[in-house]
Design an enzyme around this catalytic site. Structure first.
Site, mmCIF file in Angstrom:
data_model
loop_
_atom_site.group_PDB
_atom_site.id
_atom_site.type_symbol
_atom_site.label_atom_id
_atom_site.label_comp_id
_atom_site.label_asym_id
_atom_site.label_seq_id
_atom_site.Cartn_x
_atom_site.Cartn_y
_atom_site.Cartn_z
ATOM 1 N N ASP A 58 6.117 -3.865 0.870
ATOM 2 C CA ASP A 58 6.455 -3.469 -0.521
ATOM 3 C C ASP A 58 8.085 -3.293 -0.492
ATOM 4 O O ASP A 58 8.692 -2.798 0.517
ATOM 5 C CB ASP A 58 5.693 -2.225 -0.761
ATOM 6 C CG ASP A 58 6.088 -1.655 -2.214
ATOM 7 O OD1 ASP A 58 7.307 -1.575 -2.598
ATOM 8 O OD2 ASP A 58 5.147 -1.598 -3.149
ATOM 9 N N CYS A 115 0.184 1.887 -3.325
ATOM 10 C CA CYS A 115 0.352 0.571 -2.613
ATOM 11 C C CYS A 115 -0.489 -0.584 -3.564
ATOM 12 O O CYS A 115 -1.721 -0.190 -3.731
ATOM 13 C CB CYS A 115 -0.246 0.569 -1.378
ATOM 14 S SG CYS A 115 -0.152 -0.883 -0.370
HETATM 15 CO CO CO Z 1 2.063 -1.409 -0.284
#
Ligand code: CO
Length: 226
Positions: A58, A115
């Site tokens: 990310d 997430c």
């Molecule tokens: Co993530």
């Protein structure tokens, strides 16, 4: 790929383009040399980072920025949803090199609330190839089915699975022959699970650290001949 396709606004509301990345590099070099004319010469001589970071890909969770550290401080492996599996040659190579050559003292698995990979694993929508990768997180749900089944609120389910996934990944790190042999050889090495909160920027230590084989489930302890 044309520059236009990567064009978007970052948090400073400046436009990120292909060209601006290269200009950004020039600015970075100028600023670093302004502060320390020997900066790149020193860094180029070698690395001895005390930490291996295993985190999510990310873009909002960059290891150095969120821990206020610099190039040279953290050896990094990132993948979607910070998954650690014992058959991932990429991850095992990073782990072996960081433990046996760099001699890192801490391995940190850092998950993060919100997430996308974890949320996808909680659902049943097919996304594509990544479904097979996310199967590892579905296994975490199955491992903790009793606890997960008691949490009904979708956001709380997501947050808890982020934590459990980080904990299971850290456990998987500790269960590797690489880490167990390091401990058997008396090497100072601790494995930790953290979670980062995108909404506050704050890291929480999930307090499941392992610093020796005694901290592991007996099922996974290996006979290392000592
Ligand atoms: Co993530």
């Amino acid at each position: 790929m044309c520059a236009k396709s990567v064009e978007k606004y970052n948090h400073d509301h400046t436009v990120i383009t292909y060209d601006s990345l290269l200009q950004g590099n020039k600015d970075f070099v100028a600023a670093a040399l302004n502060e320390d004319p020997e900066y790149f010469k020193r860094l180029s001589e070698g690395q001895q980072p005390p930490v291996l970071w295993i985190g999510c890909s990310d873009s909002r969770v960059p290891a150095n920025q969120i821990t206020n550290t610099n190039p040279g401080d953290i050896f990094v492996h990132r993948n979607i949803a910070n998954v650690v599996t014992h058959s991932d040659m990429n991850l095992l190579s990073v782990l072996d090199y960081s433990v046996n050559v760099l001699k890192v003292k801490h391995i940190i698995v850092c998950g993060h609330y919100g997430c996308g990979g974890v949320n996808a694993a909680l659902g049943d929508t097919q996304v594509g190839l990544i479904d097979n990768w996310l199967r590892n997180i579905k296994d975490v749900i199955r491992l903790h089915e009793r606890e997960m089944s008691t949490i009904k609120d979708p956001e709380l389910r997501s947050k808890r699975l982020v934590e459990l996934n980080a904990i299971e990944s850290a456990s998987n790190v500790a269960y590797t022959s690489i880490v167990q042999n390091a401990w058997a050889n008396g090497q100072e090495l601790a494995v930790h699970a953290w979670v980062y909160d995108l909404k506050t920027g704050i890291i929480t230590d999930l307090k499941v650290s392992a610093a020796s084989a005694n901290d592991l489930s007996p099922v996974f302890k290996m006979n290392v001949g000592k």
